[in-house]
Design an enzyme around this catalytic site. Structure first.
Site, PDB file in Angstrom:
ATOM      1  N   ASP A 150     -18.613 -29.989 -15.734  1.00 31.42           N
ATOM      2  CA  ASP A 150     -19.246 -28.815 -15.140  1.00 31.42           C
ATOM      3  C   ASP A 150     -20.494 -28.532 -15.961  1.00 31.42           C
ATOM      4  OD1 ASP A 150     -20.081 -26.379 -14.247  1.00 31.42           O
ATOM      5  OD2 ASP A 150     -18.171 -25.346 -14.526  1.00 31.42           O
ATOM      6  N   ASN A 152     -22.932 -26.531 -15.038  1.00 32.04           N
ATOM      7  CA  ASN A 152     -23.500 -25.214 -14.726  1.00 32.04           C
ATOM      8  C   ASN A 152     -25.001 -25.318 -14.528  1.00 32.04           C
ATOM      9  OD1 ASN A 152     -21.598 -23.022 -14.421  1.00 32.04           O
ATOM     10  ND2 ASN A 152     -20.977 -23.386 -16.537  1.00 32.04           N
TER      11      ASN A 152
END
Length: 259
Positions: A150, A152
Site C-alpha cells: 500500500d 498511499n
DNA sequence: ATGGCACCAAACTGGTGA
C-alpha cells in the site's frame, strides 16, 4: 508464481475472508498491510494450516505488515533503515529460492500523510526519501526484486475517479508524486501499468457509497526491478473481493511471474 | 458536502484511516 499485495485493514476482522480466499485462490506469496496486531496476536496457526509460512512485523492497534508464503523463507528483514527513532511497523522483506535463483519481496505500508498541515505529511515524505535510498541499494543486487504494498500514492489522473477533487491530498500532490517518480525512475516497473491502461482501482472508501459509485483510487502497487519485470506474465486486481461481506476497503493486487 | 464508515482499544467515545 503468483505474488499478491493486500491491505486487509485488520487481521482479526478479516481472518475468515482471508482464509476462504487463500483456499480458493492458492496464491504463492501474499503480502498483507495494516494487520493491526502484535506478532503474538497474529493468527498464524490458522494460516500455517493452509500450507503457508508466516512472518510478521506487527504493532499494537495500527500499521503492521506480514508475508505469507508457500515457499520457505531464506531470509527475513524488518523495518525501513535510516531512522532509529521510527517505531512504526511498515516494512517486512523476505528472500525466497526459486529454480532460477533468488527472489526478494519487500512489503511496505507507506504512510498516508494526511492531514498535510500536520507532522504526518513530513513523516510521509521522509519515509519516501528513506525508501528511495533503500530501493537504490536493493537494485545493486541486480536480482528479481519486487517492492509491493500500500503506497498511499495515486500515480496519475487515470488512477483516480475525480482527479480535481483529490489534487492536494497527501496521496496526490507534487511533493508525494516527485518522490514516487524518483523511486520509479531508479528502474522499477509498475506491474499493473505494464499490462493495462484501464484505471484498475484498488481502494474504495467505506463512506459515501464509494464502491456503489465506483469512486475508487489505485494506490496498491507492485514495483519490479528489471530482472523481475522480465519475468512478469500478467497482473490482476481482485476487484470482486470488495463486494463480499465484511470487505476490506482495499482489494488484493496480483502479479504473475515465470519464476 | 470534512460528513458519511469501519477498525481498534477499551469505555459506552475517541484516534486513525484515505
Amino acid at each position: 508464481m503468483r505474488i499478491v499485495t493486500w491491505n486487509i485493514n485488520g487481521i482479526k476482522a478479516r481472518l475468515e475472508l482471508l482464509l476462504a480466499w487463500l483456499e480458493q485462490e492458492q496464491p504463492d506469496i501474499v503480502c498483507l498491510q495494516e494487520i493491526k496486531s502484535v506478532d503474538e496476536g497474529f493468527p498464524r496457526e490458522a494460516i500455517e494450516a493452509l500450507g503457508y509460512n508466516v512472518e510478521t512485523h506487527g504493532q499494537k492497534s495500527w500499521n503492521g505488515v506480514a508475508i505469507l508464503s508457500k515457499v520457505p523463507f531464506d531470509d527475513v528483514q524488518r523495518g525501513l533503515p535510516g531512522d532509529d527513532t521510527d517505531e512504526q511497523a511498515r516494512l517486512i522483506e523476505g528472500v525466497f529460492s526459486v529454480p532460477s535463483g533468488a527472489v526478494r519481496v519487500c512489503n511496505i505500508y507507506l504512510p498516508n500523510g494526511n492531514p498535510v498541515d500536520t507532522e504526518k505529511f513530513p513523516y510521509k515524505l521522509a519515509w519516501m526519501d528513506r525508501l528511495i535510498a533503500f530501493a537504490q541499494q536493493r537494485l545493486t543486487f541486480e536480482e528479481p526484486f519486487i517492492l509491493l504494498g500500500d503506497f498511499n500514492l495515486i500515480p496519475t489522473p487515470v488512477d483516480v475517479h475525480d482527479p480535481d477533487a483529490w489534487w492536494g491530498d497527501a496521496l496526490y500532490r507534487p511533493e508525494s508524486l516527485d518522490r514516487f517518480r524518483q523511486l520509479a525512475n531508479l528502474g522499477l516497473t509498475d506491474a499493473i501499468r505494464a499490462m493495462t491502461d484501464e484505471p484498475s482501482y484498488t481502494f474504495w472508501d467505506f463512506q459515501a457509497g464509494a464502491w456503489r459509485r465506483n469512486a475508487g483510487i489505485r494506490i496498491d502497487h507492485l514495483m519490479l526491478s528489471p530482472q523481475a519485470a522480465d519475468r512478469l506474465e500478467g497482473s490482476l486486481v481482485h476487484k470482486d473481493l470488495r463486494a463480499r461481506d465484511k470487505p476490506s476497503d482495499h482489494v488484493p493486487v496480483e502479479g504473475q511471474f515465470s519464476f
